[in-house]
Design an enzyme around this catalytic site. Structure first.
Site, PDB file in Angstrom:
ATOM      1  N   HIS A 107       0.796  -1.232   0.000  1.00  0.00           N
ATOM      2  CA  HIS A 107       0.000   0.000   0.000  1.00  0.00           C
ATOM      3  C   HIS A 107       0.832   1.289   0.000  1.00  0.00           C
ATOM      4  O   HIS A 107       0.502   2.261   0.695  1.00  0.00           O
ATOM      5  CB  HIS A 107      -0.959   0.010   1.198  1.00  0.00           C
ATOM      6  CG  HIS A 107      -2.052  -1.022   1.117  1.00  0.00           C
ATOM      7  ND1 HIS A 107      -2.478  -1.569  -0.070  1.00  0.00           N
ATOM      8  CD2 HIS A 107      -2.818  -1.599   2.096  1.00  0.00           C
ATOM      9  CE1 HIS A 107      -3.453  -2.439   0.177  1.00  0.00           C
ATOM     10  NE2 HIS A 107      -3.681  -2.477   1.476  1.00  0.00           N
ATOM     11  N   HIS A 177      -9.725   2.248   0.168  1.00  0.00           N
ATOM     12  CA  HIS A 177      -9.734   1.100   1.072  1.00  0.00           C
ATOM     13  C   HIS A 177     -10.902   1.161   2.061  1.00  0.00           C
ATOM     14  O   HIS A 177     -10.747   0.841   3.244  1.00  0.00           O
ATOM     15  CB  HIS A 177      -8.387   1.053   1.810  1.00  0.00           C
ATOM     16  CG  HIS A 177      -7.911  -0.325   2.103  1.00  0.00           C
ATOM     17  ND1 HIS A 177      -8.565  -1.172   2.953  1.00  0.00           N
ATOM     18  CD2 HIS A 177      -6.852  -1.015   1.629  1.00  0.00           C
ATOM     19  CE1 HIS A 177      -7.907  -2.312   3.011  1.00  0.00           C
ATOM     20  NE2 HIS A 177      -6.868  -2.245   2.209  1.00  0.00           N
ATOM     21  N   GLU A 309     -11.691  -3.491  -3.205  1.00  0.00           N
ATOM     22  CA  GLU A 309     -10.680  -2.556  -3.710  1.00  0.00           C
ATOM     23  C   GLU A 309     -10.550  -2.733  -5.219  1.00  0.00           C
ATOM     24  O   GLU A 309     -10.093  -3.783  -5.676  1.00  0.00           O
ATOM     25  CB  GLU A 309      -9.335  -2.830  -3.041  1.00  0.00           C
ATOM     26  CG  GLU A 309      -9.360  -2.708  -1.539  1.00  0.00           C
ATOM     27  CD  GLU A 309      -8.229  -3.496  -0.895  1.00  0.00           C
ATOM     28  OE1 GLU A 309      -7.056  -3.258  -1.203  1.00  0.00           O
ATOM     29  OE2 GLU A 309      -8.532  -4.392  -0.087  1.00  0.00           O
TER      30      GLU A 309
END
Ligand code: BGC
Length: 345
Positions: A107, A177, A309
Site C-alpha cells: 500500500h 480502502h 478494492e
C-alpha cells in the site's frame, strides 16, 4: 443536487488541522470524506425500516489514520497492494521500496498517500483532494501529481475518480480502502452479508500474499457468481483461505456491475462498478482497532467489515503477463469506481 458542508476534524501528530467534508444528497443520505488520507469516513443511508445506518468503518483519532494497519476508507498509493520484496526494475534501473509487510511492500510504503494530509478544493457538488508526491517519495521514481474526486448524487451513487500524471516514468495503482458493513458499522460481523462477484477467475497467492497465478473459481470457496453469504465458505479447509486468514484475494472481473453486496437484515444493498480489471476482496481478516481509535467508540475486530478494492493486478510490475502499471511521463492515469446504495424492501 448535493450540498457540501465542512467541519473541523482531528489534528495530526505533526500539528496539522484536518477537516470533514459532508456531501448530502436530496434524500438526506450522506457521505463524509476527510483530507487526512483523502479518506471516506462515513456513508450514512436509511435501511428498510427507515433507520439511519452508517455502513463505513473509520477511525476517530489521528493516530488511527497515521498508524492503523487497516487503512480505513483511505486513498491508497502510489501502488495499492503488494510488491514482492519491495523490488522492481523500470527502464533498466532497479528500485528498492520499503518492506512494510513481512518481506514485501504494501500500500505505498510507510508514509504513503493514506497517511498524508491532502489539499482540498470544493467544486460545486464534488470534493477534490490533490497531492504532489515528489521524486523519490517512498523511494518511487518521478514526481506524481494526484487528484482524487468524490461525489455522492441523488441516485445514491458514491463515485470516486483518481487522476494522476508524472514527470518521468513510474508505477501507479490507486484505490480506496473503504470497509463496508451493510448491517451498519459497529455491528461485529460481515459474515452474514451476501455477495455476488461477476468473476470466473481469481488470483492464487503464496504465503506472503504475492500472486502465483490465475485460477478458475468453479468448485472453490472463491465462487461468488451467485449470491452467497461471505461466511458460507470462509472457514472451509482451503490453502488459499488459510494464507489470507479469510478472503484477501483479487478477482478478475467481467462485467459491470462487478459486485453486488447486501445485508439480509437491513436490506441495504451496494452495487460496485469500475473501469479497472480487478476487485480485491478483503474480509477484514486482520482488523484490530480498539474503542479509543474506532469511530463512535466502536471496537472493530476480524470480519467487522469487508473491502472491495478496485485496482490493477497486485505486483504487476514484476509480472509482465499482467496489464502494465507503468505510468509513463506525459501519460494520464484515470480510474473511476462507483458504489451505489439502495434498499431492498
Ligand atoms: C490487503 C490485506 C491487508 C489490508 C489492510 C488489503 O488490501 O490485501 O492483506 O491486511 O489491505 O492493510
Amino acid at each position: 443536487m448535493s450540498t457540501i458542508t465542512t467541519t473541523p476534524f482531528v489534528t495530526t501528530s505533526g500539528g496539522r488541522e484536518t477537516h470533514l467534508y459532508r456531501i448530502t444528497n436530496s434524500s438526506g443520505w450522506y457521505v463524509e470524506v476527510t483530507d487526512l488520507g483523502a479518506a471516506i469516513t462515513s456513508i450514512v443511508v436509511r435501511d428498510r425500516k427507515s433507520y439511519w445506518r452508517d455502513v463505513a468503518l473509520s477511525y476517530r483519532t489521528a493516530l488511527g489514520f497515521e498508524k492503523g494497519g487497516e487503512y480505513f476508507g483511505a486513498t491508497v498509493g502510489r501502488c495499492a497492494g503488494r510488491i514482492a520484496k519491495g523490488h522492481f526494475t523500470l527502464n533498466d534501473k532497479e528500485y528498492q521500496l520499503a518492506t512494510n509487510n513481512g518481506e514485501n511492500h504494501l500500500h505505498g510504503g510507510v508514509f504513503s498517500f493514506s497517511r498524508k494530509v491532502w489539499n482540498t478544493t470544493i467544486k460545486k457538488d464534488k470534493v477534490m483532494f490533490t497531492i504532489s508526491s515528489p521524486d523519490g517519495d517512498e523511494s518511487y521514481p518521478g514526481r506524481v501529481d494526484v487528484i482524487v474526486t468524490y461525489s455522492f448524487n441523488d441516485d445514491n451513487e458514491l463515485t470516486i475518480s483518481w487522476d494522476a500524471a508524472s514527470d518521468s516514468d513510474t508505477i501507479c495503482n490507486l484505490t480506496n480502502h473503504v470497509y463496508f458493513n451493510l448491517n451498519g458499522e459497529g455491528d461485529t460481523s460481515i459474515l452474514d452479508n451476501e455477495l455476488k462477484i461477476d468473476a470466473s477467475k481469481y488470483i492464487e497467492v503464496d504465503e506472503g500474499l504475492i500472486p502465483l497465478g490465475i485460477k478458475k473459481v468453479s468448485h472453490t470457496p472463491f465462487d461468488f457468481r451467485h449470491f452467497k453469504l461471505i461466511g458460507e465458505d470462509i472457514f472451509k479447509e482451503d490453502v488459499q483461505l488459510e494464507r489470507g486468514s479469510g478472503y484477501d484475494h483479487s478477482f478478475i472481473i467481467r462485467n459491470n456491475p462487478c459486485v453486488i453486496a447486501s445485508s439480509p437484515r437491513t436490506g441495504i444493498t451496494l452495487t460496485c462498478s469500475t473501469d479497472y480489471p480487478i476487485v480485491h476482496l478483503y474480509t477484514g481478516n486482520f482488523v484490530d482497532v480498539t474503542c479509543e481509535n474506532g469511530k463512535n467508540g466502536h471496537t472493530y475486530t476480524s470480519h467487522a467489515g469487508f473491502c472491495l478494492e478496485t485496482q490493477m493486478y497486485n505486483d504487476a510490475i514484476n509480472h509482465p503477463e499482467y496489464p502494465s502499471v507503468i505510468l509513463h511521463k506525459g501519460e494520464k492515469y484515470h480510474h473511476k469506481t462507483t458504489y451505489k446504495f439502495s434498499v431492498q424492501r
